[in-house]
Design a protein around this motif. Structure first.
Motif, PDB file in Angstrom:
ATOM      1  N   GLN A 243      16.192 -29.635  29.240  1.00  0.00           N
ATOM      2  CA  GLN A 243      15.049 -30.422  29.695  1.00  0.00           C
ATOM      3  C   GLN A 243      15.494 -31.574  30.589  1.00  0.00           C
ATOM      4  OE1 GLN A 243      13.026 -31.561  26.110  1.00  0.00           O
ATOM      5  NE2 GLN A 243      12.455 -29.457  25.569  1.00  0.00           N
ATOM      6  N   ALA A 244      16.588 -32.232  30.217  1.00  0.00           N
ATOM      7  CA  ALA A 244      17.103 -33.325  31.045  1.00  0.00           C
ATOM      8  C   ALA A 244      17.573 -32.808  32.397  1.00  0.00           C
ATOM      9  CB  ALA A 244      18.246 -34.032  30.314  1.00  0.00           C
ATOM     10  N   ALA A 245      18.239 -31.640  32.387  1.00  0.00           N
ATOM     11  CA  ALA A 245      18.698 -31.065  33.654  1.00  0.00           C
ATOM     12  C   ALA A 245      17.520 -30.658  34.522  1.00  0.00           C
ATOM     13  CB  ALA A 245      19.595 -29.867  33.371  1.00  0.00           C
ATOM     14  N   SER A 246      16.461 -30.141  33.911  1.00  0.00           N
ATOM     15  CA  SER A 246      15.285 -29.741  34.674  1.00  0.00           C
ATOM     16  C   SER A 246      14.612 -30.955  35.309  1.00  0.00           C
ATOM     17  CB  SER A 246      14.308 -28.995  33.754  1.00  0.00           C
ATOM     18  OG  SER A 246      13.147 -28.631  34.470  1.00  0.00           O
ATOM     19  N   ILE A 247      14.551 -32.062  34.581  1.00  0.00           N
ATOM     20  CA  ILE A 247      13.961 -33.287  35.131  1.00  0.00           C
ATOM     21  C   ILE A 247      14.782 -33.792  36.321  1.00  0.00           C
ATOM     22  CG2 ILE A 247      13.484 -35.717  34.611  1.00  0.00           C
ATOM     23  CD1 ILE A 247      12.812 -34.835  31.760  1.00  0.00           C
ATOM     24  N   GLY A 251      18.014 -26.141  38.884  1.00  0.00           N
ATOM     25  CA  GLY A 251      17.329 -24.864  38.786  1.00  0.00           C
ATOM     26  C   GLY A 251      17.897 -23.998  37.673  1.00  0.00           C
ATOM     27  N   ILE A 252      17.344 -22.783  37.559  1.00  0.00           N
ATOM     28  CA  ILE A 252      17.793 -21.868  36.502  1.00  0.00           C
ATOM     29  C   ILE A 252      19.268 -21.519  36.676  1.00  0.00           C
ATOM     30  CG2 ILE A 252      17.472 -19.575  35.525  1.00  0.00           C
ATOM     31  CD1 ILE A 252      15.276 -21.525  34.822  1.00  0.00           C
ATOM     32  N   TRP A 253      19.670 -21.217  37.925  1.00  0.00           N
ATOM     33  CA  TRP A 253      21.062 -20.839  38.165  1.00  0.00           C
ATOM     34  C   TRP A 253      22.006 -21.991  37.850  1.00  0.00           C
ATOM     35  CZ3 TRP A 253      24.724 -17.652  38.228  1.00  0.00           C
ATOM     36  CH2 TRP A 253      25.911 -17.902  38.911  1.00  0.00           C
ATOM     37  N   GLN A 254      21.640 -23.212  38.257  1.00  0.00           N
ATOM     38  CA  GLN A 254      22.498 -24.365  37.966  1.00  0.00           C
ATOM     39  C   GLN A 254      22.562 -24.648  36.466  1.00  0.00           C
ATOM     40  OE1 GLN A 254      20.353 -27.015  40.631  1.00  0.00           O
ATOM     41  NE2 GLN A 254      22.172 -27.213  41.939  1.00  0.00           N
ATOM     42  N   GLN A 255      21.448 -24.508  35.777  1.00  0.00           N
ATOM     43  CA  GLN A 255      21.463 -24.699  34.317  1.00  0.00           C
ATOM     44  C   GLN A 255      22.357 -23.650  33.650  1.00  0.00           C
ATOM     45  OE1 GLN A 255      17.541 -24.987  32.601  1.00  0.00           O
ATOM     46  NE2 GLN A 255      16.754 -26.210  34.290  1.00  0.00           N
ATOM     47  N   THR A 256      22.255 -22.414  34.145  1.00  0.00           N
ATOM     48  CA  THR A 256      23.073 -21.350  33.542  1.00  0.00           C
ATOM     49  C   THR A 256      24.556 -21.594  33.802  1.00  0.00           C
ATOM     50  OG1 THR A 256      21.263 -19.776  33.853  1.00  0.00           O
ATOM     51  CG2 THR A 256      23.476 -18.870  33.502  1.00  0.00           C
ATOM     52  N   ARG A 257      24.870 -21.985  35.035  1.00  0.00           N
ATOM     53  CA  ARG A 257      26.284 -22.140  35.404  1.00  0.00           C
ATOM     54  C   ARG A 257      26.923 -23.357  34.744  1.00  0.00           C
ATOM     55  NH1 ARG A 257      28.597 -23.050  41.599  1.00  0.00           N
ATOM     56  NH2 ARG A 257      30.804 -23.254  41.014  1.00  0.00           N
TER      57      ARG A 257
END
Length: 347
Positions: A243-247, A251-257
């Motif tokens: 949630q913090a990363a999304s704020i 993106g999805i790829w950056q969160q996954t990586r």
């Protein structure tokens, strides 16, 4: 009151000198006497302490079983590798002549047929292990990423993916053996009569296709474990981090990586090591699929050792090959430990 450094009187209070020498403990000096183990198992009053003895009693069965199941057979196997134990001495091991490093010299002499066969089997096993571990890890990680977030039917899919891991290994491999039969197997029935992509049903359990068959069956067995481990690791990552990363705009790829794969690194490193060690010494799958003598394309190292030991009755040479296999896996585990410590230090 005794002065500092004065000898302690029996039954009296313990002084510094008495504490160092053990004299004055309980009035009989018992703490200072006896073996190191006995001193460790005694309490401050010098008597046997159940609180200290209980952990050793609890671990004692595990130590005895480890000695009985692993250490003693391993020692016997190492001893067998130094004698010429063939069918002529199978009833009297003590009469087998001492060979020294002769069995190792035969196994590592790549100019003779036995050495070349061992080298070829090692290469096949290495390629087999890399394919099975790599594909199983990718399948398991992909499925865990897809099922990480809540979706309809997630529980049913998780259960379905774990079915191969829950089945008895031999039952699953025997089922695959029926599927891969040339004349009445399900795979050839599908390829020849349903799809019509081939005219003549191919052999899957002999010839060059045997390697592909053992790889597919092993992946079918291994990837659910990779899925289970990665799924458990992802569930330990707090949602607050995503949630913090999304704020922050990730993106999805950056969160996954950077979040999922970054925080999963310790789990993935252990998972890859376990899969490599288990797959490299895989025996059940090729043995059940192909029997005592596998095709040359699927002659994995463990089956090659079995053939030398129990088909050709050369237990000394087979034991030497087993020791070499063990040393290779120990080296792999040691390299992994050094690499893992460096990664942790740099993190």
């Amino acid at each position: 009151m005794p002065s500092a450094g004065a000898p302690a009187t029996p039954g009296g209070p313990r002084t510094d000198a008495g504490r160092r020498s053990g004299v004055g403990n309980g009035g009989d000096g018992r703490r200072g006497s006896g073996s190191w183990v006995a001193r460790r198992l005694r309490g401050p009053d010098g008597r046997w302490s159940w609180a200290r003895i209980t952990p050793y009693l609890l671990i004692l069965p595990a130590i005895l079983l480890e000695l009985l199941i692993h250490v003693v057979p391993m020692g016997v196997g190492i001893w067998m590798s130094f004698i010429r134990l063939t069918q002529f001495f199978i009833t009297n091991w003590g009469a087998a002549p001492f060979a020294g490093f002769g069995n190792y010299a035969v196994a590592l002499d790549f100019d003779n047929p036995l050495g070349r066969q061992l080298l070829q089997s090692f290469g096949i096993t290495l390629v087999f292990t890399i394919l099975v571990v790599g594909i199983s890890f990718v399948f398991g990680m992909s499925a865990s990423l897809v099922l990480q977030k809540y979706m309809r039917g997630r529980g049913a899919l998780r259960t379905l993916f774990l079915v191969p891991y829950a089945l008895p290994a031999y039952a699953g491999i025997i089922t695959w053996k029926f599927i891969l039969q040339r004349d009445n197997g399900l795979l050839n029935e599908f390829l020849v009569n349903t799809l019509g992509v081939v005219d003549n049903p191919p052999f899957w359990l002999i010839g060059g296709n045997a390697f592909l068959s053992v790889v597919i069956v092993s992946i079918w067995q291994q990837w659910p474990f990779a899925f289970l481990m990665t799924m458990a690791g992802m569930q330990a990552i707090p949602d607050d981090v995503y949630q913090a990363a999304s704020i922050d705009g990730a993106g999805i790829w950056q969160q996954t990586r950077y979040i999922t794969l970054g925080m999963m690194r310790p789990v993935n490193s252990v998972l890859l090591l376990l899969l490599f060690l288990w797959t490299f010494r895989e025996f059940n799958t090729p043995f059940v699929l192909f029997g005592d003598v596998p095709p040359d394309s699927a002659n994995l190292l463990t089956v090659h050792i079995y053939t030398n030991s129990f088909i050709q009755w050369n237990f000394g040479l087979g034991s030497a090959m087993s020791v070499l296999l063990m040393l290779f896996l120990v080296v792999v585990a040691g390299v992994w430990a050094l690499w893992n410590r460096k990664v942790r230090r740099d993190a």
